[in-house]
Every structure is written in structure tokens, then in C-alpha cells.
Design a protein around this motif. Structure first.
Motif, PDB file in Angstrom:
ATOM      1  N   CYS A  37      42.817  28.285  28.619  1.00  0.00           N
ATOM      2  CA  CYS A  37      43.147  29.400  28.228  1.00  0.00           C
ATOM      3  C   CYS A  37      41.606  29.958  28.666  1.00  0.00           C
ATOM      4  O   CYS A  37      40.794  30.988  29.782  1.00  0.00           O
ATOM      5  CB  CYS A  37      42.947  30.803  27.187  1.00  0.00           C
ATOM      6  SG  CYS A  37      42.885  32.466  27.730  1.00  0.00           S
ATOM      7  N   GLU A  41      39.290  27.409  30.799  1.00  0.00           N
ATOM      8  CA  GLU A  41      39.653  27.260  31.831  1.00  0.00           C
ATOM      9  C   GLU A  41      39.344  28.729  32.525  1.00  0.00           C
ATOM     10  O   GLU A  41      38.521  28.979  34.039  1.00  0.00           O
ATOM     11  CB  GLU A  41      39.919  26.447  32.289  1.00  0.00           C
ATOM     12  CG  GLU A  41      40.788  25.924  33.624  1.00  0.00           C
ATOM     13  CD  GLU A  41      41.410  25.801  33.676  1.00  0.00           C
ATOM     14  OE1 GLU A  41      42.347  25.720  34.996  1.00  0.00           O
ATOM     15  OE2 GLU A  41      42.507  24.174  32.963  1.00  0.00           O
ATOM     16  N   ALA A  42      39.961  29.273  32.540  1.00  0.00           N
ATOM     17  CA  ALA A  42      40.298  31.029  33.366  1.00  0.00           C
ATOM     18  C   ALA A  42      38.558  31.168  33.543  1.00  0.00           C
ATOM     19  O   ALA A  42      38.112  31.973  34.484  1.00  0.00           O
ATOM     20  CB  ALA A  42      40.537  31.244  33.144  1.00  0.00           C
ATOM     21  N   TYR A  67      42.856  34.977  37.978  1.00  0.00           N
ATOM     22  CA  TYR A  67      43.075  33.275  37.077  1.00  0.00           C
ATOM     23  C   TYR A  67      42.950  33.928  35.152  1.00  0.00           C
ATOM     24  O   TYR A  67      43.610  33.281  34.704  1.00  0.00           O
ATOM     25  CB  TYR A  67      42.535  32.563  38.062  1.00  0.00           C
ATOM     26  CG  TYR A  67      42.696  31.341  37.168  1.00  0.00           C
ATOM     27  CD1 TYR A  67      44.082  30.307  36.901  1.00  0.00           C
ATOM     28  CD2 TYR A  67      41.850  30.389  36.724  1.00  0.00           C
ATOM     29  CE1 TYR A  67      44.594  29.541  36.013  1.00  0.00           C
ATOM     30  CE2 TYR A  67      41.926  29.672  35.980  1.00  0.00           C
ATOM     31  CZ  TYR A  67      43.489  28.906  35.596  1.00  0.00           C
ATOM     32  OH  TYR A  67      43.502  27.667  35.464  1.00  0.00           O
ATOM     33  N   CYS A  68      41.336  35.273  35.072  1.00  0.00           N
ATOM     34  CA  CYS A  68      41.485  35.072  34.074  1.00  0.00           C
ATOM     35  C   CYS A  68      42.825  35.698  33.663  1.00  0.00           C
ATOM     36  O   CYS A  68      42.983  35.651  32.329  1.00  0.00           O
ATOM     37  CB  CYS A  68      40.293  35.825  33.861  1.00  0.00           C
ATOM     38  SG  CYS A  68      38.574  35.102  34.552  1.00  0.00           S
ATOM     39  N   ARG A 101      45.354  33.755  33.195  1.00  0.00           N
ATOM     40  CA  ARG A 101      45.942  32.402  32.108  1.00  0.00           C
ATOM     41  C   ARG A 101      45.905  32.985  30.809  1.00  0.00           C
ATOM     42  O   ARG A 101      46.344  32.811  30.625  1.00  0.00           O
ATOM     43  CB  ARG A 101      44.459  31.780  32.715  1.00  0.00           C
ATOM     44  CG  ARG A 101      44.494  30.488  31.781  1.00  0.00           C
ATOM     45  CD  ARG A 101      45.103  29.596  32.102  1.00  0.00           C
ATOM     46  NE  ARG A 101      44.925  28.135  32.188  1.00  0.00           N
ATOM     47  CZ  ARG A 101      45.851  27.037  32.919  1.00  0.00           C
ATOM     48  NH1 ARG A 101      46.112  26.755  33.569  1.00  0.00           N
ATOM     49  NH2 ARG A 101      45.291  25.461  32.174  1.00  0.00           N
ATOM     50  N   GLU A 145      51.051  29.080  37.015  1.00  0.00           N
ATOM     51  CA  GLU A 145      49.141  28.988  36.414  1.00  0.00           C
ATOM     52  C   GLU A 145      48.812  28.386  37.211  1.00  0.00           C
ATOM     53  O   GLU A 145      47.769  28.439  37.803  1.00  0.00           O
ATOM     54  CB  GLU A 145      49.341  28.361  35.142  1.00  0.00           C
ATOM     55  CG  GLU A 145      49.491  29.217  34.146  1.00  0.00           C
ATOM     56  CD  GLU A 145      49.396  28.137  33.161  1.00  0.00           C
ATOM     57  OE1 GLU A 145      49.505  26.638  32.622  1.00  0.00           O
ATOM     58  OE2 GLU A 145      49.041  28.549  31.712  1.00  0.00           O
ATOM     59  N   VAL A 175      45.753  29.204  39.402  1.00  0.00           N
ATOM     60  CA  VAL A 175      44.943  28.280  39.497  1.00  0.00           C
ATOM     61  C   VAL A 175      44.324  27.917  41.131  1.00  0.00           C
ATOM     62  O   VAL A 175      43.205  27.315  41.199  1.00  0.00           O
ATOM     63  CB  VAL A 175      44.487  27.185  38.809  1.00  0.00           C
ATOM     64  CG1 VAL A 175      45.458  26.015  38.774  1.00  0.00           C
ATOM     65  CG2 VAL A 175      43.227  26.618  38.386  1.00  0.00           C
ATOM     66  N   ALA A 200      42.514  30.056  42.017  1.00  0.00           N
ATOM     67  CA  ALA A 200      40.955  30.389  42.564  1.00  0.00           C
ATOM     68  C   ALA A 200      40.725  29.120  42.514  1.00  0.00           C
ATOM     69  O   ALA A 200      38.894  29.579  43.467  1.00  0.00           O
ATOM     70  CB  ALA A 200      41.299  30.693  41.062  1.00  0.00           C
TER      71      ALA A 200
END
Length: 544
Positions: free
Chosen positions: A98, A100-101, A172-173, A176, A210, A214, A217
Motif C-alpha cells: 500500500c 508503494e502507491a 494507483y493510490c 492500491r 493491482e 501499477v 502508473a
């Protein structure tokens, strides 16, 4: 249909495996190596973050750098805990993933603040950014096959391009975080089943969603780098992109590969020395801990603190279009704002409210602003968009022979009504609609009379006007008429211009004085004496 997860890590324990290094099993050896790598990652990362916090002279940029640097200790801690508490590894994995976003969003925001200090000026930069580079592979491949249509066409406006990149990264936030909550909830109700890739469980769907998010992104992040790698060369964007991309690539795709190899394809199977939890969790977590130690050292060069000390070299914001000739603006240092021991800087970096606002702005543009994007000034033609090919055509003309105002109906109507132009090429000009030129009349005014020089005697014959026609002349035909009369024939004379109709076109060439052949009349004498006085008292008396 079997709705039961046949094998879960919660039902498995490690304890009877063979020793592989003296008295140590693989699980014990993995804990030692992972712990040492985590310590190295902590020392390198927190040292660099602390130095940034002490030299917190550009908060808009450094808060995002600290967030990016936090990713290494978070990943290392999560991986170490996954090895230690392998039966609850799913909770640690989704929580670290999480973050990572937010690391990707922070890196994008950092690049944006290298461009301009705030969002308003960033929008102005991208509004004027030229040229907008085409999408990189594989989107440009679709454009070659299907033409410049659909979502793969290159945006005309740099601001639209910026908004697309903005949404592609900040979405992506949300994805995620949503997938993290989904994984935690389904794991609690035993519907996640990490050890299975069956579509009846949530694990495979979370992984697929995901993976798509990703990939989008990271693609947008690479496109952003390709567009701005030259203007931002002084900030070493390639090294920064590499440090972010490799962390995300290794942390995500190596976990996916091991999951497919152990659960779906059964390429690797448990042995006497490696239990199933060691294969499923221990191996990828150990690799991640070692990689985080290496990335923590790499970040010392990728995100150095030296550009932010008070006496550091001055950096500059780039210009959107080099052809504008505008000098770049200085990216000034401010006072140190990190607070005591840099604690205020850490608090500023941990406040993620700006990320939430950025996601809201992206959604507002996606559902509202995209409909009105063509009204933005960036969609208007630029002055240097004039066709410079040969034969050149006027700016704004639809074809080389057109006028610059042919695209304006009111201008065409004005020319037709004012100058007597026909409405069509085959229509004659009616008398009622004749314009200024058609209804123009000859100018009856006589040529203006020169004031004689006080040093010359006006009574001398060579200085008096001769009204007789010239001995020879050169005819001149005015094709389009003149201000005197339409379709008139004019005759050129060095001493003046005489019209073929009544009157003359005084004011073009003033008649030159010639030899005298006639005496002035009495009326001319009276008017001359009234204007200039009696120049010849005796002649004047005789005339009277």
C-alpha cells in the motif's frame, strides 16, 4: 465447486526441516541474513532522511524525497516480519504494498516541483510545453495501426497530456488502498487464500487489478520522464526513475513469479530442507530484504541532500518551450524549516493530505474538466503555427490565394457592401449596392498653389504657371480605378496628372511652373492682391 482453501499458511508451521548451514535451517538462516540487511537499509535510509530534515530548505521538494526514502525501511521491515511471522505474512505484504502507491505518487510530485514550485505554475508550464512527445511503446504501436484516434492519440494540449499523466499515477493510490482493504477483509473471512490462484478466491483478483494499475502508473511515470528528461537533466532523473522502478518491479513481479511457480505451475515443490512457507514467503522476503539494503545505498546518489544545503549550487526551473527565448527562473533556497532535529520535516512528510487532494483533483478533471478541455488556451493555434511551406499563404488563410480575413464572414460582408464587391464571382455589381469606389466622383479641386519664395521674383515669366497642355505625355491606364473616378483613364505628366474625365487628381503630382503664355484676369488679380498684397502696384492699378 470447492469453496474451501486447501492449504493456508496459518495451518502450516516450520520446525522439522533439515539443516543447510551447520546448525541452521533455511528459515533460521533467512532470518539472520534478512535482519542484517534490514539494519543496513535502516542506517543508510535514516541517515539520508535525517540530513534532508536538517537541511529542509525546499520543503515542497524534500517532503517527497523523505517519503520516497521511507519506502526502503518500510519494505525491509515488512519483508523481515513476513519471514518471522510467516503465517500472517499476508497482512504485512499488503500494508507495505500500500505504501508503494504513495511512493510512486511522491516521486511524480517531486518531478512536478522540479518543473515549477506550485500547481498553478505547473499547469502554466504544461499549457505552454512544446512539443508534446508521442506516447512510448506499446501505445504508439496502436496509434500506427489505428491512426490518431482513441485513447492512444497524442494530446494536442500539453495541459491535457499533464492531466492524463496525473490521473494515471494518482489513481494507483486509490486502487492500491482499496485492494489492501479487500485483502485484509477477505483474509479475515477466509476468502483470500494466498496459496491459491483460483478465481473463486480474492487473491487472484487482487493480484490482477493491482498488476493493471501499477503497470499504468509506471507507464505514465516513464512517459513523464521521456518528456522531461532533457529539461530536468540537472536533477539526474534517470537515476531517480531507476531507483523507483526497480524497487517496485522487484517487490511486485518477483512475488507474482514465485506465487505462480509454487501454486499454479508447480515448478517448485517443497523439499526436506525447504518447507512450503519457505518457498511461498521466505524466499521472496529474503530477496527483498537484501535488495532494500542495496537500494538504500543507491539512494545516497539518487536523492542526495547536498543540493539543499544553504550554500549549494543554484538550480533553475526549466522553460516550457526553448524557442520562446525566456530565461529560466532560479529555484531559490529558503531558510531551514526542519525544526528541532528535523522532527518538523518528518511530520510534514508523513502528512499525506496533499496526496488525497491530488487524487480528488484528478477525479474532478476526469469526470468534469475533460468535457471542457478544448476551451483551454493551449488548444488555440500558436503564432508560430503558420504554414511556412512554399508557396506561403497568409496567416489564418485557408488556401494560399485567400485573404487573411476570409474566414471571418463579417469582414467579407463589409468588403462587399463598402467597396461594391459582388456577392459571387458571376454576379454583377448592382447600382444600389455600389460601394465607395463605384460611386466615387472626380475631385474638382485645383492643384494647391505654392507659396513663392521671398528670394525669387514671382513676376518673372519662368516662375508663372502655364495652363496649356504639355507637348508630349505618356498615357497610363489605372486598371482598378483610383480615388478620383472609377474606370478613369489617367495621363501621366511630369507637371501634373490630368484626368480623362472632368476635373483633375490634384495632390498626386503638383503641376510644375512653366513658361508664361497668358496674362492674369482681373478676378485673379483681385484674389491675389487680397491674399498676398499688391505685388505690382502699377499693374494692379491698371487692372482696376
Amino acid at each position: 465447486m470447492n469453496l474451501t482453501c486447501n492449504s493456508t499458511l496459518e495451518d502450516m508451521r516450520i520446525g522439522s526441516e533439515e539443516k543447510i548451514a551447520g546448525p541452521l535451517t533455511f528459515h533460521q538462516l533467512a532470518l539472520i541474513i534478512a535482519g542484517a540487511s534490514t539494519i543496513v537499509a535502516y542506517i543508510a535510509s535514516f541517515y539520508l532522511m535525517w540530513r534532508h530534515a536538517l537541511n529542509y530548505t525546499k520543503p515542497r521538494e524534500q517532503r517527497h524525497i523523505i517519503r520516497i526514502l521511507f519506502m526502503v525501511p518500510i519494505y525491509a521491515t515488512s519483508a523481515f516480519l513476513c519471514i518471522w511471522y510467516y503465517w500472517h505474512a499476508v497482512y504485512f505484504q499488503v500494508l507495505s504494498d500500500c505504501y508503494e502507491a504513495f511512493a510512486i505518487a511522491s516521486f511524480f510530485a517531486l518531478m512536478c516541483h522540479y518543473v515549477a514550485p506550485d500547481l498553478h505554475e505547473q499547469k502554466e508550464f504544461f499549457r505552454n510545453m512544446r512539443p508534446v512527445k508521442p506516447w512510448v511503446w506499446p501505445v504508439n504501436w496502436f496509434a500506427k495501426c489505428g491512426g490518431e484516434r482513441g485513447p492512444w492519440r497524442t494530446p494536442t494540449s500539453g495541459l491535457t497530456w499533464f492531466n492524463i499523466i496525473w490521473i494515471g499515477i494518482y489513481h494507483y493510490c486509490f486502487i492500491r488502498v482499496a485492494m489492501t482493504i479487500t485483502a485484509v477483509v477477505t483474509q479475515y473471512f477466509e476468502r483470500y487464500c494466498e496459496s491459491s490462484n483460483s478465481p473463486i478466491f480474492a487473491h487472484i483478483w487482487v493480484i490482477v487489478i493491482e498488476a493493471i494499475a501499477v503497470t499504468i502508473a509506471m507507464y505514465c511515470l516513464i512517459q513523464f520522464y521521456v518528456q522531461l528528461r532533457e529539461p530536468l537533466a540537472e536533477h539526474k532523473p534517470f537515476l531517480k526513475v531507476l531507483a523507483i522502478k526497480l524497487v517496485i518491479f522487484l517487490s511486485f513481479w518477483q512475488t507474482i513469479a514465485i506465487s505462480l511457480g509454487t501454486s499454479t505451475l508447480h515448478i517448485v515443490s517443497p523439499t526436506a530442507a525447504l518447507a512450503y512457507p519457505d518457498l511461498k514467503v521466505g524466499v521472496p522476503s529474503l530477496m527483498l530484504c537484501v535488495e532494500m539494503a542495496l537500494f538504500a545505498i543507491l539512494h545516497l546518489w539518487a536523492f542526495p541532500y547536498s543540493p539543499y544545503v544553504e550554500n549549494a549550487k543554484t538550480s533553475f526551473y526549466p522553460v516550457p518551450d526553448p524557442s520562446m527565448g525566456v530565461p529560466p527562473r532560479e529555484n531559490e533556497h529558503g531558510p531551514k524549516m526542519g525544526g528541532f532535529m528535523g522532527l518538523k520535516a518528518f511530520g510534514d512528510a508523513l502528512n499525506l493530505w496533499d496526496v488525497i487532494k491530488a487524487f480528488g483533483r484528478g477525479m474532478r478533471w476526469l469526470f468534469v474538466g475533460v468535457k471542457n478541455r478544448h476551451t483551454d488556451p493551449s488548444y488555440q493555434p500558436k503564432p508560430d503555427d503558420v504554414d511556412t511551406s512554399y508557396p506561403m499563404k497568409p496567416y489564418g488563410a485557408a488556401h494560399p490565394s485567400g485573404k487573411s480575413t476570409d474566414h471571418l464572414p463579417i469582414a467579407t460582408e463589409f468588403r462587399r457592401s463598402t467597396f461594391g464587391m459582388p456577392k459571387t464571382t458571376d454576379e454583377p455589381v448592382p447600382e444600389e449596392s455600389a460601394g465607395l469606389i463605384t460611386n466615387a466622383q472626380p475631385n474638382p479641386a485645383s492643384p494647391p498653389r505654392r507659396q513663392p519664395s521671398p528670394y525669387l521674383d514671382p513676376r518673372q515669366p519662368q516662375y508663372q504657371y502655364d495652363p496649356s497642355p504639355p507637348a508630349a505625355y505618356t498615357p497610363y491606364d489605372g486598371a482598378g480605378g483610383d480615388l478620383g473616378a472609377a474606370h478613369a483613364r489617367y495621363e501621366y505628366d511630369p507637371r501634373g496628372v490630368q484626368s480623362g474625365q472632368s476635373g483633375s487628381t490634384a495632390g498626386w503630382n503638383e503641376p510644375q511652373p512653366g513658361p508664361r503664355h497668358a496674362q492674369r484676369s482681373s478676378t485673379q488679380v483681385r484674389v491675389g492682391n487680397a491674399l498676398w498684397g499688391d505685388r505690382n502696384p502699377q499693374g494692379g492699378a491698371a487692372a482696376r
